[in-house]
Design an enzyme around this catalytic site. Sequence first.
Site, PDB file in Angstrom:
ATOM      1  N   SER A 132       0.851  -1.190   0.000  1.00  0.00           N
ATOM      2  CA  SER A 132       0.000   0.000   0.000  1.00  0.00           C
ATOM      3  C   SER A 132       0.885   1.237   0.000  1.00  0.00           C
ATOM      4  CB  SER A 132      -0.853  -0.011   1.274  1.00  0.00           C
ATOM      5  OG  SER A 132      -1.398   1.261   1.537  1.00  0.00           O
ATOM      6  N   TYR A 145      -1.325  -0.075  10.383  1.00  0.00           N
ATOM      7  CA  TYR A 145      -1.405  -0.735   9.074  1.00  0.00           C
ATOM      8  C   TYR A 145      -0.192  -0.373   8.209  1.00  0.00           C
ATOM      9  CZ  TYR A 145      -3.319  -1.466   4.323  1.00  0.00           C
ATOM     10  OH  TYR A 145      -3.533  -1.835   3.019  1.00  0.00           O
TER      11      TYR A 145
HETATM   12  N1  LIG Z   1      -8.688  -1.313  -0.848  1.00  0.00           N
HETATM   13  C1  LIG Z   1      -7.645  -0.507  -0.949  1.00  0.00           C
HETATM   14  O1  LIG Z   1      -7.791   0.715  -1.210  1.00  0.00           O
HETATM   15  C2  LIG Z   1      -6.259  -1.058  -0.783  1.00  0.00           C
HETATM   16  C3  LIG Z   1      -5.183  -0.195  -1.054  1.00  0.00           C
HETATM   17  C4  LIG Z   1      -3.878  -0.688  -0.904  1.00  0.00           C
HETATM   18  C5  LIG Z   1      -3.681  -2.006  -0.519  1.00  0.00           C
HETATM   19  N2  LIG Z   1      -4.750  -2.812  -0.255  1.00  0.00           N
HETATM   20  C6  LIG Z   1      -4.467  -4.204   0.147  1.00  0.00           C
HETATM   21  O2  LIG Z   1      -5.161  -5.080  -0.721  1.00  0.00           O
HETATM   22  C7  LIG Z   1      -5.425  -6.320  -0.051  1.00  0.00           C
HETATM   23  C8  LIG Z   1      -6.902  -6.655  -0.170  1.00  0.00           C
HETATM   24  O3  LIG Z   1      -7.641  -5.632   0.468  1.00  0.00           O
HETATM   25  P1  LIG Z   1      -9.179  -5.324   0.144  1.00  0.00           P
HETATM   26  O4  LIG Z   1      -9.304  -3.870   0.135  1.00  0.00           O
HETATM   27  O5  LIG Z   1      -9.623  -6.141  -1.025  1.00  0.00           O
HETATM   28  O6  LIG Z   1      -9.834  -5.861   1.510  1.00  0.00           O
HETATM   29  P2  LIG Z   1     -11.222  -6.592   1.837  1.00  0.00           P
HETATM   30  O7  LIG Z   1     -12.273  -6.221   0.855  1.00  0.00           O
HETATM   31  O8  LIG Z   1     -11.451  -6.379   3.271  1.00  0.00           O
HETATM   32  O9  LIG Z   1     -10.881  -8.134   1.563  1.00  0.00           O
HETATM   33  C9  LIG Z   1      -9.955  -8.805   2.381  1.00  0.00           C
HETATM   34  C10 LIG Z   1      -9.982 -10.288   2.040  1.00  0.00           C
HETATM   35  O10 LIG Z   1      -9.030 -10.956   2.905  1.00  0.00           O
HETATM   36  C11 LIG Z   1      -9.712 -11.972   3.674  1.00  0.00           C
HETATM   37  N3  LIG Z   1      -9.033 -12.067   4.967  1.00  0.00           N
HETATM   38  C12 LIG Z   1      -8.856 -11.112   5.913  1.00  0.00           C
HETATM   39  N4  LIG Z   1      -8.198 -11.603   6.962  1.00  0.00           N
HETATM   40  C13 LIG Z   1      -7.921 -12.895   6.667  1.00  0.00           C
HETATM   41  C14 LIG Z   1      -7.258 -13.943   7.356  1.00  0.00           C
HETATM   42  N5  LIG Z   1      -6.749 -13.756   8.582  1.00  0.00           N
HETATM   43  N6  LIG Z   1      -7.156 -15.159   6.765  1.00  0.00           N
HETATM   44  C15 LIG Z   1      -7.672 -15.376   5.524  1.00  0.00           C
HETATM   45  N7  LIG Z   1      -8.312 -14.414   4.832  1.00  0.00           N
HETATM   46  C16 LIG Z   1      -8.440 -13.210   5.398  1.00  0.00           C
HETATM   47  C17 LIG Z   1     -11.169 -11.477   3.738  1.00  0.00           C
HETATM   48  O11 LIG Z   1     -12.104 -12.512   3.989  1.00  0.00           O
HETATM   49  P3  LIG Z   1     -12.542 -12.886   5.531  1.00  0.00           P
HETATM   50  O12 LIG Z   1     -12.841 -11.601   6.232  1.00  0.00           O
HETATM   51  O13 LIG Z   1     -13.719 -13.811   5.363  1.00  0.00           O
HETATM   52  O14 LIG Z   1     -11.358 -13.611   6.097  1.00  0.00           O
HETATM   53  C18 LIG Z   1     -11.332 -10.951   2.323  1.00  0.00           C
HETATM   54  O15 LIG Z   1     -11.527 -12.010   1.405  1.00  0.00           O
HETATM   55  C19 LIG Z   1      -4.962  -6.125   1.387  1.00  0.00           C
HETATM   56  O16 LIG Z   1      -3.666  -6.656   1.549  1.00  0.00           O
HETATM   57  C20 LIG Z   1      -4.911  -4.606   1.542  1.00  0.00           C
HETATM   58  O17 LIG Z   1      -4.019  -4.205   2.527  1.00  0.00           O
HETATM   59  C21 LIG Z   1      -6.023  -2.370  -0.393  1.00  0.00           C
END
Ligand SMILES: NC(=O)c1ccc[n+]([C@@H]2O[C@H](COP(=O)([O-])OP(=O)(O)OC[C@H]3O[C@@H](n4cnc5c(N)ncnc54)[C@H](OP(=O)(O)O)[C@@H]3O)[C@@H](O)[C@H]2O)c1
Length: 226
Positions: A132, A145
């Site tokens: 990120s 984070y």
């Molecule tokens: N969205 C953004 O703007 C953004 C920007 C930069 C980086 N990122 C990164 O992109 C990645 C995905 O983020 P997102 O925004 O798509 O988040 P999200 O919509 O909250 O999705 C997170 C996913 O990870 C799973 N998860 C969370 N904790 C887990 C665990 N302990 N074991 C197994 N699965 C787990 C969740 O399912 P469950 O809750 O059912 O486990 C879900 O499928 C992350 O690494 C985040 O830091 C996101």
Amino acid sequence: MPVAIITGASRGLGLALARGLVEAGWDLVVDARDGAALAASWVSGATLVPGDVTDPAHRADLVAAADRLGGADLLINNAGILGPSPQPVLADYPLDALREVYEVNVVAPLALTRLALPGLRERGGAIVNVTSDAAVEAYPGWGGYGSAKAAVEQASHVLAAEEPAVRVWWVDPGDLRTRMHQEAFPGEDISDRPLPETVVPAFRRLLADAPPSGRIRLADLLVAAS
Ligand SMILES: NC(=O)c1ccc[n+]([C@@H]2O[C@H](COP(=O)([O-])OP(=O)(O)OC[C@H]3O[C@@H](n4cnc5c(N)ncnc54)[C@H](OP(=O)(O)O)[C@@H]3O)[C@@H](O)[C@H]2O)c1
């Protein structure tokens, strides 16, 4: 058929990347803690292994499932958590919450990487660690984070130096309209942020070009892809 493990593929970026890879002919092993949500998001085309990436037995199950498909060529450490919402400043950050953020976002992906590494070395495979801009910018409130993602970045950097047979990319996807992003901006309208599907072409470009190990901003690849 190439094989990928993608963690956190029930929604958000992980689901979008997984769907993009299935379309491109990959065999997938995917997880999320909520097995019902994982099953609801998938019709076919992936091996579902519900579980928590912080659980060593679950991590072994992921690699074993990939081995049954011929072995992982690609590991995408995407699963992550934001931590408390709204995010506390560091002066007030509860240490138990900080430990959980580090356990999920730093320790678990490194542990899964270690399990997958022997096969990835053999196959000349690749590792994607999702990071990120919060890893490299000092946004007030993002210290928990952001410092976890900074640790992911430096671990990726060192891993790349230690493992010449494997590509290691630490990939910043940019702001995306997901549940985590909404948690980061509670009560705010985030409808101007792009959907995760919009970065899939850039991600596919990354896999096709297979550049040397390093930090990748998907926004840069999107510009190149257009
Ligand atoms: N969205 C953004 O703007 C953004 C920007 C930069 C980086 N990122 C990164 O992109 C990645 C995905 O983020 P997102 O925004 O798509 O988040 P999200 O919509 O909250 O999705 C997170 C996913 O990870 C799973 N998860 C969370 N904790 C887990 C665990 N302990 N074991 C197994 N699965 C787990 C969740 O399912 P469950 O809750 O059912 O486990 C879900 O499928 C992350 O690494 C985040 O830091 C996101």
